[in-house]
Design an enzyme around this catalytic site. Structure first.
Site, PDB file in Angstrom:
ATOM      1  N   LYS A 263       0.839  -1.206   0.000  1.00 19.46           N
ATOM      2  CA  LYS A 263       0.000   0.000   0.000  1.00 19.46           C
ATOM      3  C   LYS A 263       0.866   1.246   0.000  1.00 19.46           C
ATOM      4  O   LYS A 263       1.896   1.282   0.671  1.00 19.46           O
ATOM      5  CB  LYS A 263      -0.866   0.046   1.252  1.00 19.46           C
ATOM      6  CG  LYS A 263      -1.991  -0.948   1.284  1.00 19.46           C
ATOM      7  CD  LYS A 263      -2.858  -0.617   2.477  1.00 19.46           C
ATOM      8  CE  LYS A 263      -4.106  -1.419   2.509  1.00 19.46           C
ATOM      9  NZ  LYS A 263      -4.967  -1.014   3.641  1.00 19.46           N
TER      10      LYS A 263
ATOM     11  N   GLY B  49      -8.890   3.960  -2.910  1.00 19.83           N
ATOM     12  CA  GLY B  49      -8.748   2.617  -3.446  1.00 19.83           C
ATOM     13  C   GLY B  49      -7.578   2.472  -4.416  1.00 19.83           C
ATOM     14  O   GLY B  49      -7.398   1.427  -5.031  1.00 19.83           O
TER      15      GLY B  49
ATOM     16  N   ASN C 222     -10.074   8.627   7.798  1.00 23.30           N
ATOM     17  CA  ASN C 222     -10.394   9.704   6.872  1.00 23.30           C
ATOM     18  C   ASN C 222     -10.764  10.929   7.689  1.00 23.30           C
ATOM     19  O   ASN C 222     -11.734  10.921   8.443  1.00 23.30           O
ATOM     20  CB  ASN C 222     -11.545   9.304   5.953  1.00 23.30           C
ATOM     21  CG  ASN C 222     -11.097   8.282   4.933  1.00 23.30           C
ATOM     22  OD1 ASN C 222      -9.988   8.375   4.397  1.00 23.30           O
ATOM     23  ND2 ASN C 222     -11.911   7.294   4.679  1.00 23.30           N
TER      24      ASN C 222
ATOM     25  N   ARG D 222     -12.265  13.776   7.435  1.00 25.05           N
ATOM     26  CA  ARG D 222     -13.192  14.629   6.671  1.00 25.05           C
ATOM     27  C   ARG D 222     -14.588  14.022   6.745  1.00 25.05           C
ATOM     28  O   ARG D 222     -14.768  12.920   7.246  1.00 25.05           O
ATOM     29  CB  ARG D 222     -12.762  14.669   5.204  1.00 25.05           C
ATOM     30  CG  ARG D 222     -12.651  13.276   4.627  1.00 25.05           C
ATOM     31  CD  ARG D 222     -12.374  13.286   3.144  1.00 25.05           C
ATOM     32  NE  ARG D 222     -11.925  11.996   2.679  1.00 25.05           N
ATOM     33  CZ  ARG D 222     -12.696  10.960   2.382  1.00 25.05           C
ATOM     34  NH1 ARG D 222     -14.006  11.037   2.537  1.00 25.05           N
ATOM     35  NH2 ARG D 222     -12.189   9.827   1.954  1.00 25.05           N
TER      36      ARG D 222
ATOM     37  N   VAL E 292     -18.585  10.488   1.838  1.00 26.07           N
ATOM     38  CA  VAL E 292     -19.719  10.309   0.917  1.00 26.07           C
ATOM     39  C   VAL E 292     -20.885   9.619   1.627  1.00 26.07           C
ATOM     40  O   VAL E 292     -22.046  10.001   1.473  1.00 26.07           O
ATOM     41  CB  VAL E 292     -19.276   9.461  -0.303  1.00 26.07           C
ATOM     42  CG1 VAL E 292     -20.460   9.164  -1.212  1.00 26.07           C
ATOM     43  CG2 VAL E 292     -18.162  10.146  -1.082  1.00 26.07           C
TER      44      VAL E 292
HETATM   45  P1  ADP Z   1      -7.916   3.685   0.386  1.00 25.24           P
HETATM   46  O1  ADP Z   1      -7.296   4.688   1.317  1.00 25.24           O
HETATM   47  O2  ADP Z   1      -7.293   3.734  -0.970  1.00 25.24           O
HETATM   48  O3  ADP Z   1      -9.397   3.721   0.385  1.00 25.24           O
HETATM   49  P2  ADP Z   1      -7.878   1.478   2.278  1.00 25.24           P
HETATM   50  O4  ADP Z   1      -6.656   1.179   3.036  1.00 25.24           O
HETATM   51  O5  ADP Z   1      -8.957   2.229   2.989  1.00 25.24           O
HETATM   52  O6  ADP Z   1      -7.480   2.248   0.932  1.00 25.24           O
HETATM   53  O7  ADP Z   1      -8.489   0.149   1.697  1.00 25.24           O
HETATM   54  C1  ADP Z   1      -9.562   0.152   0.780  1.00 25.24           C
HETATM   55  C2  ADP Z   1     -10.117  -1.248   0.575  1.00 25.24           C
HETATM   56  O8  ADP Z   1      -9.071  -2.130   0.136  1.00 25.24           O
HETATM   57  C3  ADP Z   1     -10.657  -1.921   1.817  1.00 25.24           C
HETATM   58  O9  ADP Z   1     -11.990  -1.571   2.094  1.00 25.24           O
HETATM   59  C4  ADP Z   1     -10.518  -3.396   1.432  1.00 25.24           C
HETATM   60  O10 ADP Z   1     -11.524  -3.773   0.545  1.00 25.24           O
HETATM   61  C5  ADP Z   1      -9.219  -3.414   0.681  1.00 25.24           C
HETATM   62  N1  ADP Z   1      -8.096  -3.714   1.587  1.00 25.24           N
HETATM   63  C6  ADP Z   1      -7.265  -2.811   2.161  1.00 25.24           C
HETATM   64  N2  ADP Z   1      -6.346  -3.410   2.950  1.00 25.24           N
HETATM   65  C7  ADP Z   1      -6.571  -4.732   2.870  1.00 25.24           C
HETATM   66  C8  ADP Z   1      -5.956  -5.893   3.456  1.00 25.24           C
HETATM   67  N3  ADP Z   1      -4.909  -5.791   4.272  1.00 25.24           N
HETATM   68  N4  ADP Z   1      -6.479  -7.099   3.157  1.00 25.24           N
HETATM   69  C9  ADP Z   1      -7.548  -7.221   2.322  1.00 25.24           C
HETATM   70  N5  ADP Z   1      -8.156  -6.174   1.731  1.00 25.24           N
HETATM   71  C10 ADP Z   1      -7.688  -4.941   1.992  1.00 25.24           C
END
Ligand code: ADP
Length: 445
Positions: free
Chosen positions: A156, A163, A286, A288, A291
């Site tokens: 990440k 996403g 987040n 803020r 949505v």
């Molecule tokens: P963003 O900041 O881009 O929204 P997030 O960290 O909030 O990213 O993650 C968004 C989505 O990605 C989560 O709701 C989930 O569906 C998937 N996700 C994120 N981290 C994991 C993980 N460690 N294992 C499985 N799915 C994940």
């Protein structure tokens, strides 16, 4: 606070304008050239064009937005979501100009805006995070960490969001290349190449907690389940979640503890993944309004924008946790200008026929009107249709009814409404068997 500048567009600009007007505030809506005919612009007390269609030249153009605030005499700015909402430097500049920023402090944002830093803070506050690393310093470190955690892992971007910037890795052979590519992508997309590793959780639920702080205390407004996603983008959200009571209580307490740990001010959301055993892990915050905030408003009867404005004006939160009651069930669907039959490809057009649903327990947040031409420069969200009823089963039926009476048509325009009808009819969904891979596993074909 007398005059509020709304530094956003679309449905959220209209949503903020409505509450501001109820509070007796004058409203200034800033807009790009492409949005001159948009509903928030037409309804505002004052509208100021801040640049061409491209967001970099308008909705992200800090000097122009600040100038608009100064020229119009606005004493507060609400950034909405997206664009500058989580930009700490912007919040700081607003404050330095003696203007109230409706949101968290720049210090809150700096601590929580970077996802790798937020993980560290969560650990400090005793909140569980997904097993993983801090920002990676080398490929060797990545290999060792992934071996210890076990594959699959997810890479990440620390600065990621929406996403984007995530990469699933199944084996060690793929890791080195994936790390280098992820760093390169993160640099290009977010201007920051830092990436970290998390264990990939199989079939998790995405559950998030809405919090509200005034600098003295933090309250929670319960949680939302946002597991119905496509490519990590939320499509449907509901409140409350269907988690067992002990899991839910732990999650709510953890969220409040983490927000209190940083002295959080304003509305914010702590996102968690919950695995099949009911273990929950913080993933990010987040800082803020989101949505999906209407589902929380429907089950609590509170106006989150009003609370944000009151806190920003320096008023303490007058309620206590016991005063916040959750009633019934609410579900929101995001109506996007996308073609669900063509892999959700963006679709544009001019609105020719428009009829929104109504009746008890139905809410529509949208900036559309008949004849409106959807500009191609921005995100594809056209409307949010939200239903509330006394329990989940009834809410599903009500939302299904609401979607069946909605008419939203235009030449060449495709929306996600037919897709949402299928989700609401899906037996697994109706049973509450939701997890983040639901759309890929249960809705294809
Ligand atoms: P963003 O900041 O881009 O929204 P997030 O960290 O909030 O990213 O993650 C968004 C989505 O990605 C989560 O709701 C989930 O569906 C998937 N996700 C994120 N981290 C994991 C993980 N460690 N294992 C499985 N799915 C994940």
């Amino acid at each position: 606070m007398k005059k509020l500048l709304i530094a956003n567009r679309g449905e959220i600009a209209l949503r903020i304008l409505r509450t501001a007007r109820e509070l007796g505030l004058k409203t200034v809506v800033v807009h790009s050239e492409a949005d001159a005919e948009s509903l928030p612009v037409l309804l505002a007390d004052e509208a100021i064009c801040i640049g061409p269609a491209s967001p970099a030249q308008s909705y992200l153009n800090i000097p122009n937005i600040l100038s608009a605030a100064i020229v119009s005499g606005a004493d507060a700015i609400h950034p909405g979501y997206g664009f500058l909402a989580e930009n700490a430097a912007f919040a700081e500049m607003v404050r330095d100009h003696g203007i109230t920023f409706v949101g968290p402090t720049p210090e809150n944002m700096r601590l929580l805006g970077d996802k790798a830093t937020a993980r560290r803070i969560a650990r400090e506050a005793g909140v569980p995070v997904v097993p993983g690393t801090d920002e990676l310093k080398s490929v060797e470190e990545a290999k060792e960490a992934a071996r210890a955690i076990g594959y699959p892992v997810i890479l990440k971007a620390s600065a990621g969001g929406g996403g984007r910037g995530m990469r699933l890795v199944h084996t060690e052979e793929d890791l080195e290349r994936a790390v280098l590519q992820a760093q390169e992508e993160a640099r290009a997309a977010f201007g920051n190449p830092a990436v970290y590793i998390e264990k990939y959780i199989e079939e998790p639920k995405h559950v998030e907690v809405q919090v509200l702080g005034d600098g003295q205390k933090v309250l929670h407004l319960y949680e939302r389940d946002c597991s119905i996603q496509r490519r990590h983008q939320k499509l449907l959200e509901e409140a409350p979640s269907l988690l067992p009571r002990e899991v839910r209580d732990g999650l709510l307490k953890s969220a409040v503890r983490l927000a209190e740990h940083v002295g959080y001010v304003s509305a914010g959301t702590l996102e968690f993944l919950v695995d099949r055993e009911g273990n929950y892990y913080f993933i990010e915050m987040n800082t803020r309004i989101q949505v999906e905030h209407p589902v929380t408003e429907m089950v609590t009867g509170l106006d989150l924008i009003r609370l944000q404005l009151e806190v920003a004006a320096g008023e303490p939160l007058r309620m206590s946790q016991e005063d916040i009651e959750l009633k019934g069930h609410a579900i929101e669907v995001r109506v996007n200008a996308e073609d669900p039959d063509k892999d959700f490809r963006p679709s544009i057009g001019q609105i020719e026929t428009l009829l929104w649903p109504g009746g008890p327990g139905v809410r529509v947040d949208s900036h559309l009107y008949q004849g409106y031409a959807i500009p191609p420069h921005y995100d594809s969200l056209l409307a949010k249709i939200i239903a509330w009823d006394t329990d989940r089963e009834r809410t599903i039926r009500r939302l299904r009814r609401a979607l069946s009476e909605t008419a939203l048509e235009g030449k060449g325009l495709k929306t996600t409404i037919p897709f949402h009808k299928k989700v609401l009819d899906n037996a697994f969904f109706r049973r509450g068997a939701v997890y983040t891979n639901f759309v890929a596993r249960r809705m294809s074909g």
